[in-house]
Each structure stands twice: as C-alpha cells, then as structure tokens.
Design a protein around this motif. Structure first.
Motif, PDB file in Angstrom:
ATOM      1  N   LEU A 147      -7.131  -3.588   2.292  1.00 54.81           N
ATOM      2  CA  LEU A 147      -5.710  -2.994   2.069  1.00 54.81           C
ATOM      3  C   LEU A 147      -5.262  -2.315   3.440  1.00 54.81           C
ATOM      4  CD1 LEU A 147      -6.156  -1.052  -1.334  1.00 54.81           C
ATOM      5  CD2 LEU A 147      -5.386  -3.576  -0.906  1.00 54.81           C
ATOM      6  N   GLY A 148      -5.975  -1.625   4.252  1.00 51.90           N
ATOM      7  CA  GLY A 148      -5.733  -1.045   5.533  1.00 51.90           C
ATOM      8  C   GLY A 148      -6.855  -1.119   6.241  1.00 51.90           C
ATOM      9  N   TYR A 149      -6.856  -1.733   7.536  1.00 48.39           N
ATOM     10  CA  TYR A 149      -7.886  -1.484   8.557  1.00 48.39           C
ATOM     11  C   TYR A 149      -7.239  -1.686   9.859  1.00 48.39           C
ATOM     12  CZ  TYR A 149      -7.061  -6.406   8.739  1.00 48.39           C
ATOM     13  OH  TYR A 149      -6.542  -7.727   8.839  1.00 48.39           O
ATOM     14  N   TRP A 195     -12.084   0.768   8.763  1.00 49.25           N
ATOM     15  CA  TRP A 195     -11.826   0.266   7.235  1.00 49.25           C
ATOM     16  C   TRP A 195     -11.309   1.121   6.440  1.00 49.25           C
ATOM     17  CZ3 TRP A 195     -15.080  -4.400   5.192  1.00 49.25           C
ATOM     18  CH2 TRP A 195     -14.220  -5.176   4.284  1.00 49.25           C
ATOM     19  N   ILE A 196     -10.067   1.435   6.371  1.00 46.86           N
ATOM     20  CA  ILE A 196      -9.260   3.022   5.638  1.00 46.86           C
ATOM     21  C   ILE A 196      -8.892   2.644   4.452  1.00 46.86           C
ATOM     22  CG2 ILE A 196      -9.857   4.441   7.726  1.00 46.86           C
ATOM     23  CD1 ILE A 196      -6.971   3.953   8.704  1.00 46.86           C
ATOM     24  N   GLY A 197      -8.300   1.438   3.959  1.00 51.31           N
ATOM     25  CA  GLY A 197      -7.801   1.161   2.868  1.00 51.31           C
ATOM     26  C   GLY A 197      -8.771  -0.162   2.181  1.00 51.31           C
ATOM     27  N   VAL A 246       0.726  -1.185  -0.107  1.00 53.15           N
ATOM     28  CA  VAL A 246      -0.035   0.139  -0.012  1.00 53.15           C
ATOM     29  C   VAL A 246       0.679   1.138   0.064  1.00 53.15           C
ATOM     30  CG1 VAL A 246      -1.960  -1.101   1.257  1.00 53.15           C
ATOM     31  CG2 VAL A 246      -0.349   0.043   2.487  1.00 53.15           C
ATOM     32  N   ASP A 247       0.229   2.345  -0.447  1.00 53.74           N
ATOM     33  CA  ASP A 247       0.782   3.496  -0.533  1.00 53.74           C
ATOM     34  C   ASP A 247       0.077   4.669   0.280  1.00 53.74           C
ATOM     35  OD1 ASP A 247       2.412   5.793  -1.111  1.00 53.74           O
ATOM     36  OD2 ASP A 247       2.224   5.540  -3.220  1.00 53.74           O
ATOM     37  N   PHE A 303      -5.504   4.459   2.240  1.00 56.92           N
ATOM     38  CA  PHE A 303      -4.466   3.507   1.699  1.00 56.92           C
ATOM     39  C   PHE A 303      -4.971   2.868   0.553  1.00 56.92           C
ATOM     40  CE2 PHE A 303      -4.251   4.205   6.125  1.00 56.92           C
ATOM     41  CZ  PHE A 303      -2.825   4.327   6.498  1.00 56.92           C
ATOM     42  N   HIS A 304      -3.895   2.827  -0.683  1.00 55.50           N
ATOM     43  CA  HIS A 304      -4.222   2.223  -1.883  1.00 55.50           C
ATOM     44  C   HIS A 304      -2.868   1.478  -2.436  1.00 55.50           C
ATOM     45  CE1 HIS A 304      -7.814   4.636  -2.648  1.00 55.50           C
ATOM     46  NE2 HIS A 304      -7.284   5.585  -1.987  1.00 55.50           N
ATOM     47  N   HIS A 305      -3.373   0.653  -3.344  1.00 51.45           N
ATOM     48  CA  HIS A 305      -2.165  -0.068  -4.024  1.00 51.45           C
ATOM     49  C   HIS A 305      -1.111   0.694  -4.535  1.00 51.45           C
ATOM     50  CE1 HIS A 305      -3.903  -4.200  -3.378  1.00 51.45           C
ATOM     51  NE2 HIS A 305      -5.050  -4.070  -4.116  1.00 51.45           N
ATOM     52  N   HIS A 306       0.282   0.266  -4.318  1.00 48.33           N
ATOM     53  CA  HIS A 306       0.985   0.802  -5.039  1.00 48.33           C
ATOM     54  C   HIS A 306       1.625  -0.181  -6.179  1.00 48.33           C
ATOM     55  CE1 HIS A 306       4.731   3.005  -6.274  1.00 48.33           C
ATOM     56  NE2 HIS A 306       5.328   2.046  -6.013  1.00 48.33           N
TER      57      HIS A 306
END
Ligand SMILES: *[C@@H]1O[C@H](CO)[C@@H](O)[C@H](O)[C@H]1NC(C)=O
Ligand SMILES: *[C@@H]1O[C@H](CO)[C@@H](O)[C@H](O)[C@H]1NC(C)=O
Ligand SMILES: CC(=O)N[C@H]1CO[C@H](CO)[C@@H](O)[C@@H]1O
Length: 577
Positions: free
Chosen positions: A276-278, A210-212, A134-135, A328-331
C-alpha cells in the motif's frame, strides 16, 4: 488477484455514539536531522501515487487528502494487465502458457514498475510510492518522525562505538541454522545514541521502508532469510487504535497478542503482504528494476518484494524496514463494493458508509473537520460505531460486536474469529436453563489457555478438557441469552460462509490455473476443498473469543485450523488500481 476472501460480520454496539473530541497534540521538538520529515514530501524527495488514470474518483480523493495534509504528490499511471504488450513481460525462464501469472497480477506489477522506473529516470534520491486508495492519520508527520527515530536506532552506528549497532543482528543476522541469538526489544522511550544520519532522515542504511501493508511478521529464527531481528517498541503511542481494532493477514498477530494496548513496533520486513505504501532509495529502485522489472513475473508484486527484502528465491537481501500497525491503510469509500478494485472481485455488496481501518484520526474520514479548520477529530472507534448504527447486521447484542472469517483459497482453509466481543467474559455455550455446556462444544481441540491476565474472575475449568470456561460477571439471564444468540449466530454464519466460500471457489478455479506457477509447492496446489462441507462441524470449535481480546498471551497452535501464515505463494487481496 483475489484468490482469497475476508468477510466481516459486525453487530451493533449499543453504547451511544459520541464524536471523538480529543485535543490535538502539537508535535514535540525534533533534532535537526528529523526536520525534513515536516516538508511537503515527508522527508523523501518525491511522493508518487500509482493507479489507473481512468479512476479519476481515486485521484480526486488522493489529491484532496494530500492537500489537507500539505503533502505534494504526483500521479504515476498504472495499466490494466490486458493492455500490456505480451512481449514486454519478461520471460527469462521457459514456461507453459498456464504457468503465467493472471492479468491482474501483471497489471499490478507493471503499475509499480512504472513508479520505480520514474524514480530511476529522474535520479531521485528517495521516493515514497503509495497506492491510490490509501488513507493516513492527520498526525502522519509525527508518526513518520517516530518511525525515523526507530529506523535510525535499528540501522545507524552507535555514537559511542561507531563500528557497532544497537541491534546485534544488524547488518547480518545469523543464518537460519545457527543458534538463535536473542535480541532484546529496544524501547522507543530509551533509544540509544546514534550517529546522526546524513543521507535521509530515516537513516543512511536503508533500501526500502515498507510502511503501508496488510500484514508483517516479526523476524525470527526459522523464518525465511537471515533478516535482522531488532525491534523498537513504541509503547503508549496514542495514534495506535485499541487492539480490538487491529487486524492483519499474517497469523499469529504477535504485536496484538503479546504487547500492551497502543503499541507500535518498528522492525525489519518479514513476510509482508500488500504494498500500500513503501519508500525506496535510488539504489534500491535500480535494484528493483534489475531484480523485479526485468525478471519473470512469477509472483504478485508484494510477494516478490518480500523475497527482495528477505534475500530469498534468487534475490539479494536488502535492508527493508517496516512498522506495525502500518501507517498507510486502505480507505473504502461508501458505494458499491465493486468500485473498490479494478482487479479483484468484491461482489455486489453496497457499502453504506466509508471506512478506514486502523487509522485513528483518518484524514479522509475527517475531511469535513479539516476543511472547517477544526481540531475535534473523529476517532476510528466512533466511526466504526457510527457505521454499525447505520444498519449493519445485528448479532447477539453487544457480546459479539464483530466476527470475521478469513478464507484462503490457496490452502483451502478458513478461519473464524470474533474481533470484538466484550472484555468482561469468555463466550461459553449454555443450556436453555443457563448452565454452561462443558462437553466440548466450543473447545474440543483447545488446549488450556494460561493467560494469567485475570479479568475473568469466577471462571471454572472443565475437568475433562482442562479448558477454562468463564462466567459472565453479571450472569443475568439476559446476558446469557445474548451469549446463546451470539453462538447460534456464529454457527449459522459459518454455514453461510462455507456455502459462499465454495461458490466463490468454483469461479476462482479457472482463474487459479493461470495463477499457479510451476514452482509452487504441490501441497498448496491441491487443496481439499471437497472436504470442507463435512468440516463445518469442526469449524465451530474454532470459535474462540478470548485470546484476541484480553491481552492474554496467545494460545499457541491450537487456535489455527492450518499453518496459516500466508506462505510465499499464497495470495490475498490485491487492491491496486
Ligand atoms: C524533503 O526532504 C527530503 C530529504 O531531505 C529532500 O530530499 C526533499 O527534497 C525535501 N522536499 C522538499 C519539497 O523540500
Ligand atoms: C544522480 O544523482 C547523484 C547524487 O545526486 C549524482 O551523483 C549522479 O551523478 C546522478 N546521476 C545522474 C545520471 O544524473
Ligand atoms: C477463580 C478462578 O479460578 N480464576 C482463574 C480463572 O482463570 C485464570 C486464567 O485462566 C486464572 O488465573 C484464575 O485464577
């Protein structure tokens, strides 16, 4: 598991590429309870990163990125599905061999359970769990602070009347069949006065943040569970990219369709996709062990997490909050696409340039700038244009700078949209002489749009279909031929895509057997793939450039090939590990 595929087709954007030189905004002052968000673990007790230990490249990347953001991370080892002891996979219901989830799904589930296990073992009050690819934005702390203001507004008692909340549907939303309660949006710029939180800067009443993710829905009557429906709408959030750079795996994309540019929304979790992020609290981590680690793996982890949040399929409902667009998103680093996932198939493509979607000032993309101590960050917009300049396919000049195709193997449907043509015009079919084709080329099953947003002056309405057709403002032959090229290019892409889809599907069928659980809705398990070639003709009717682009209200239903929202069992890409 990769039971679906999304392809991106991008064309060159002709305008010059200028580096994003924007001045850095210092964080504004925060109340005392929000101060901990500035600490090395972002206001949680711990930040874990899950992934396979063999992916040292990802660990290096995450470590660099975290250090550039002053974030203290700790790695938790994931595991490949094939290395898990068969007997360690809980089986609480009798099942056939072919009802088991695929190994990638089991591996992903276990990796996340290992992180949850650590949270419980160490008795952490809260922990943020990130996947290892993640990025985030260089302004992550400001974003998290704003998110904390929003979650507190949604879940903390009101200062004036501590027995109530600003969201009338919190903590208990009316059940599905009761009359809809309308809930007004809460403006981020006029937040209610709440009792300050004591347990966590994010509030005293949450289980999961749940922020990604790769997609969320706004809770609404008729959606699964009795999820509270309050929304905090943060307009003019400079960290949100322009709408044309936003995407989601959930359709419709209400945030993009109905809210102005640069809006971020915080609300309760509904139909989330990708973990992706939580963040979890200690209590929630114990509940996840109880409800997810120790029960049958009958769905991918993100889908189970959705059930856990919504309180459906035998789970209790939990207070899960989220944000759109996610933080948070995929890099995706430059290199062979294969390296993007150890569990999904990304084909033989080679990625020339690194990218992160939907993060304006990506830490990873700005590593050089940060390492030199500069503040002239690259914006996602420049980066996307820069990437396009490096030899992406060219289609129809600037009229069609991006189109994407989403295919779902589960429903046997695919969908095509242009993501980024011009703001000045609708795409219309024209004859060689430049006259608009009005007999149903692109519009056979479209209903009239009544966007009312202007921006397409000089348009006409086709008397037969009632479909608005817009004219280019400039109307030069060059413009029109560009449109023709774009349309033709799309039609040919559809052909390629269909072929690709069918080819992939064959390979996927074997894998699907294992993945299709017995509980699955039968209509989903028998997709009519064979009908696809003959549907190709219909598909170009689905090439509809406008709604995403001009801030028009969404044109309901007619834009969809199928009820498209990923159903509880539809699995999109899983990128973990
Ligand atoms: C950051 O703040 C959280 C919440 O107050 C706290 O639990 C955590 O221990 C803090 N982390 C550090 C490194 O001080
Ligand atoms: C876990 O932490 C809580 C809160 O700090 C404490 O009350 C409890 O005793 C701890 N439990 C264990 C098993 O250490
Ligand atoms: C000149 C003209 O007819 N303009 C119309 C174009 O379409 C929009 C929305 O469909 C209308 O609001 C305009 O009046």
């Amino acid at each position: 598991m990769a039971s679906s595929v999304m392809l991106f087709f991008k064309a060159q954007v002709l305008s010059g590429v200028v580096p994003g030189v924007t001045s850095f905004l210092p964080p504004s002052s925060s109340p005392g309870w929000a101060e901990d968000i500035n600490n090395a673990t972002l206001g949680f007790q711990k930040v874990f990163v899950v992934g396979l230990p063999s992916r040292t490249d990802r660990r290096d990347g995450m470590l660099l990125q975290a250090s550039l953001s002053d974030v203290d991370i700790e790695f938790v080892d994931g595991i490949l599905g094939k290395d898990i002891n068969e007997k360690a996979i809980p089986q609480t219901k009798k099942k056939d061999e072919n009802q088991r989830m695929g190994l990638p799904v089991i591996g992903s589930w276990r990796a996340h359970m290992n992180a949850i296990h650590e949270v419980v073992r160490r008795n952490l009050s809260s922990a943020l769990i990130l996947e290892d690819d993640v990025d985030w934005d260089v302004r992550i702390r400001e974003q998290l602070r704003d998110f904390a203001f929003s979650t507190n507004a949604l879940t903390q008692p009101l200062r004036a009347t501590p027995s109530s909340y600003s969201d009338p549907t919190f903590p208990t939303a009316p059940s599905d069949d009761s009359p809809a309660v309308s809930v007004a949006d809460i403006s981020f710029h006029h937040l209610p006065a709440i009792l300050p939180p004591r347990f966590s800067p994010y509030g005293d009443n949450w289980d999961v943040l749940w922020i990604g993710h790769c997609g969320m829905h706004f809770p609404a009557a008729g959606r699964p569970g009795a999820v509270p429906r309050g929304r905090v709408i943060h307009s003019d959030d400079v960290t949100v990219p322009e709408r044309r750079y936003l995407w989601t795996l959930n359709d419709p994309f209400t945030l993009k369709d109905q809210y102005p540019e640069h809006t971020r929304a915080a609300h309760h979790v509904q139909e989330g996709v990708c973990t992706l992020g939580y963040a979890v609290t200690q209590k929630a981590a114990r509940q996840i062990l109880h409800e997810i680690a120790l029960r049958d793996v009958s769905d991918a982890f993100d889908i189970t997490m959705r059930f856990f949040c919504e309180g459906v399929r035998g789970h209790r409902r939990h207070t899960c909050l989220t944000v759109q667009p996610a933080l948070f998103h995929h890099h995706r680093p430059a290199g062979p696409a294969k390296a993007l996932s150890d569990i999904g198939d990304h084909g033989d493509e080679f990625r020339e340039t690194a990218s992160t979607d939907m993060v304006r000032w990506s830490v990873r993309m700005n590593a050089d700038v940060l390492l030199e101590g500069r503040r002239d960050f690259w914006d996602v917009i420049d980066l996307i244009q820069g990437a396009n300049a490096n030899g992406m396919v060219q289609l129809g000049r600037q009229f069609l700078s991006a189109a994407y195709l989403m295919a779902s193997y589960d429903t046997g449907k695919f969908q095509m949209r242009m993501a980024n043509p011009t703001n000045d015009q609708n795409l219309v079919a024209v004859t060689e002489k430049g006259f608009e084709v009005t007999d149903n080329f692109c519009a056979a099953d479209k209903t009239p749009t009544d966007s009312g947003t202007g921006g397409n002056a000089g348009n006409q309405t086709d008397p037969k279909t009632g479909t608005p057709v817009a004219r280019s403002k400039s109307g030069t032959p060059g413009v029109i031929s560009g449109v023709v090229i774009a349309v033709l290019a799309i039609v040919s892409l559809i052909g390629i895509a269909t072929w690709f889809f069918l080819k992939r599907r064959k390979a996927a069928v074997a894998g699907r057997k294992a993945a299709v659980a017995g509980s699955q809705d039968p209509s989903r398990t028998s997709p009519h793939y064979d009908a696809l070639p003959s549907q190709t003709k219909d598909v170009h009717m689905q090439v509809y450039p406008k709604p995403e682009l001009q801030g028009s209200s969404p044109d309901p239903s007619s834009h969809q090939i199928s009820p498209q929202a990923p159903g509880p069992h539809s699995n999109y890409r899983y990128e973990l590990a």
